[in-house]
Design an enzyme around this catalytic site. Sequence first.
Site, PDB file in Angstrom:
ATOM      1  N   THR A  20       0.756  -1.045   0.190  1.00 38.04           N
ATOM      2  CA  THR A  20       0.007   0.107   0.248  1.00 38.04           C
ATOM      3  C   THR A  20       1.001   1.132   0.133  1.00 38.04           C
ATOM      4  O   THR A  20       0.591   2.078  -0.555  1.00 38.04           O
ATOM      5  CB  THR A  20      -1.036   0.035   1.274  1.00 38.04           C
ATOM      6  N   TYR A  21       1.914   1.278   0.472  1.00 41.18           N
ATOM      7  CA  TYR A  21       2.845   2.521   0.696  1.00 41.18           C
ATOM      8  C   TYR A  21       3.489   2.716  -0.850  1.00 41.18           C
ATOM      9  O   TYR A  21       3.436   3.632  -1.034  1.00 41.18           O
ATOM     10  CB  TYR A  21       3.925   2.105   1.657  1.00 41.18           C
TER      11      TYR A  21
END
Length: 219
Positions: free
Chosen positions: A135-136
């Site tokens: 997600t980062y």
Amino acid sequence: MNVFVIGAHGHVGHTTALKLVNKGNHVMAGVRNESEFTSLPKSKLITPIKFDLTKSIQDMTRIFKDNHVDAVIFSAGAGGGVSPETTLKVDLDGAVKSIKAAKNAGITRYLMVSAAGSDNRKAWNTKFGNFPMYTYYLSKHYADLYLHNSGLNYTILHPVALSNHAETNKIQLNPKDLTKASVSRADVANVLVETLSNPKTYKKDYTFSSGPVSITKAF
């Protein structure tokens, strides 16, 4: 120059703010909570400002206009160990809203601290310790993409793994092995200061690690 540093409470943002004022710039130090004001460098050229990336574009635009901001540096992040939703709210949606707000406020210069690997989907499935990075990296990738298409005079920095080592004022652009390289947070700040007013760095991305080339010569 009036420079708004988003994420001024973080290691890179804090160091960047201090280096900018040492060059005679006026820094608006954007932090999430007023309780973080006391952690900022003490200088007459630093103005602490509450700046919440979950707030509206209109709120951000007003802050930029009220402070006559000339350039924005985005050095914020949700940090490790938070939910994917929080990462998306800060690293993606917060970044995009700040880009839109900069345009609304008539700001043309915008610097983004992204991450090495954000443009390589194969890197997204890695972990930092036990923390999944998908997600980062996804957030960084699409925030970078939005900035690419914003029309702003952007510079996007993709530093490799960050360390707390002492600054060297030397880097390596496009290191061959991103997984083994590192760069100090202080040298990321040095790159931000060096590129801020350099038109040669407009509309460009730079991946870098520590290395043998002076930052001044690199750009």
